[in-house]
Design an enzyme around this catalytic site. Structure first.
Site, PDB file in Angstrom:
ATOM      1  N   ASP A   1      -8.259  -0.988 -10.156  1.00 27.26           N
ATOM      2  CA  ASP A   1      -9.230  -1.652  -9.237  1.00 27.26           C
ATOM      3  C   ASP A   1     -10.190  -0.877  -9.062  1.00 27.26           C
ATOM      4  OD1 ASP A   1      -9.944  -2.962  -7.738  1.00 27.26           O
ATOM      5  OD2 ASP A   1      -8.144  -2.840  -6.175  1.00 27.26           O
TER       6      ASP A   1
ATOM      7  N   LYS B   1     -12.060  -7.841  -9.497  1.00 29.94           N
ATOM      8  CA  LYS B   1     -12.459  -8.066  -8.094  1.00 29.94           C
ATOM      9  C   LYS B   1     -13.816  -9.077  -8.253  1.00 29.94           C
ATOM     10  CE  LYS B   1      -9.691  -5.619  -5.193  1.00 29.94           C
ATOM     11  NZ  LYS B   1      -9.489  -4.700  -4.310  1.00 29.94           N
TER      12      LYS B   1
ATOM     13  N   LYS C   1       1.206  -1.309  -0.256  1.00 24.78           N
ATOM     14  CA  LYS C   1      -0.356  -0.185  -0.190  1.00 24.78           C
ATOM     15  C   LYS C   1       1.193   1.757   0.284  1.00 24.78           C
ATOM     16  CE  LYS C   1      -4.565  -2.474   0.312  1.00 24.78           C
ATOM     17  NZ  LYS C   1      -4.859  -2.307  -0.565  1.00 24.78           N
TER      18      LYS C   1
END
Length: 365
Positions: free
Chosen positions: A239, A263, A164
């Site tokens: 994303d 996802k 991150k």
């Protein structure tokens, strides 16, 4: 012969994480989730709602997902006959948004269908891989802690480590660690923390040898992606920007992404995910499967999708003991030589550990 949907149950569960998960957006110490159970005779299909308790990551939450499932989606499906999971999806496809709610039900229908047919889910999808490369996400506060977390991941066999990042992090800190592990893929996930005003800082991250930078700008900043993605030497993955098939089509057509981070629990489930994977394959663009601090039900579904040839990079596939002391599935998911074996039992290949489910369960609907 069709499969009649006799009953659908929802289990709301809450489980503590072994270690808090820190990002720029939120600190997660426990995970609330919904496990969907679709029944037909003696068969059970399972799905997982991956929304969080509060809307820190997406607009949907556990409460909104629960409401839409109970009062909108399930009434359209219960009692109907499934000839294929796609025909069930058509029953509620017109409901606006609420893709996480749709995904939970869609997962369960695909699992049920595969179990009734007596085949592993990945075979139903046309998957070819016998094992998939595994990746893990690490969070950290200091360079020493980052080094320790990466070392743990490498020792455990993970071939890809995602870190991150945000504007306040010194790129040199990341570069120092990357140089110590030359055989490891390093992805950096910015969670939309950069802006037009901080392009120079992002360019500094572009120069340190990352394999991929994920979601540098907010999902609304499409013009920035279209302008800047071609200018970076590090591939840019999208994303949060990918919440539907249409989003993936925009990313491909506009050149805003070098990679799609899929996802399934966010885009509407396996039905939509299969179409996105096929589109990415046709466009020869990289794609990998992302995770959302999920339990084993969702991970098992994602493993089945990751066997498809259109999935080209290691995804978020951590072992069952990474986030939890005990996962809700049996057998648990394990790592071997940096890979996860594809599950060969019918459906998603795992069963629910009823004792653990009972331990975590708060309500059943």
């Amino acid at each position: 012969m069709g499969i009649r949907i006799d009953d659908i149950r929802i289990h709301r569960i809450i489980a503590p994480l072994k270690k808090p998960f820190h990002t720029k957006l939120q600190h997660v110490q426990e995970r609330e989730s919904l496990i969907i159970e679709v029944r037909s005779g003696d068969y059970r299909g399972y799905g997982e709602g991956v929304a969080f308790t509060t809307p820190w990551y997406t607009e949907e939450t556990v409460k909104t997902t629960l409401f839409v499932l109970r009062h909108v989606l399930i009434p359209r499906v219960k009692g109907e006959v499934m000839t294929h999971p796609r025909n069930m999806y058509e029953l509620y496809e017109t409901v606006k948004g609420n893709r996480m709610a749709k995904a939970a039900l869609d997962m369960a229908c695909w699992d049920l269908y595969a179990k009734v047919k007596g085949v592993p889910l990945y075979e139903l999808y046309g998957g070819k891989k016998e094992a998939i490369d595994a990746g893990v996400v690490v969070t950290w506060k200091t360079e020493e802690e980052l080094r320790e977390e990466v070392q743990k991941a490498v020792d455990a066999g993970y071939r890809r480590v995602k870190i991150k990042i945000h504007r306040q992090i010194d790129p040199q800190t990341i570069e120092n660690v990357i140089r110590e592990f030359p055989e490891t893929y390093f992805f950096a996930d910015a969670n939309g923390s950069f802006t037009k005003q901080s392009i120079e800082k992002l360019q500094a991250f572009d120069a340190i040898g990352l394999r991929l930078i994920e979601q540098p700008f907010k999902k609304e900043d499409r013009i920035l992606y279209e302008e800047w993605t071609p200018q970076f030497q590090t591939p840019i993955g999208l994303d949060e920007s990918i919440a539907s098939y249409e989003d993936a089509e925009w990313a491909i057509q506009s050149g805003a992404a070098d990679c799609i981070v899929l996802k399934p629990g966010r885009v509407g489930g396996p039905t939509v995910s299969l179409d996105i994977i096929q589109r990415a394959k046709e466009a020869s663009i990289d794609l990998w499967i992302g995770g959302m601090i999920e339990f084993g039900v969702s991970k098992a579904h994602n493993i089945a999708l990751a066997t498809l040839e259109g999935v080209t990079l290691p995804g978020d596939f951590s072992a069952s003991n990474h986030f939890w002391e005990r996962d809700i599935i049996t057998p648990g998911l394990t790592l071997c030589d940096g890979q996860m074996r594809v599950l060969n039992e019918p459906g998603i290949g795992v069963t629910i550990d009823e004792d653990v489910l009972k331990q975590y369960r708060v309500d059943t609907y």
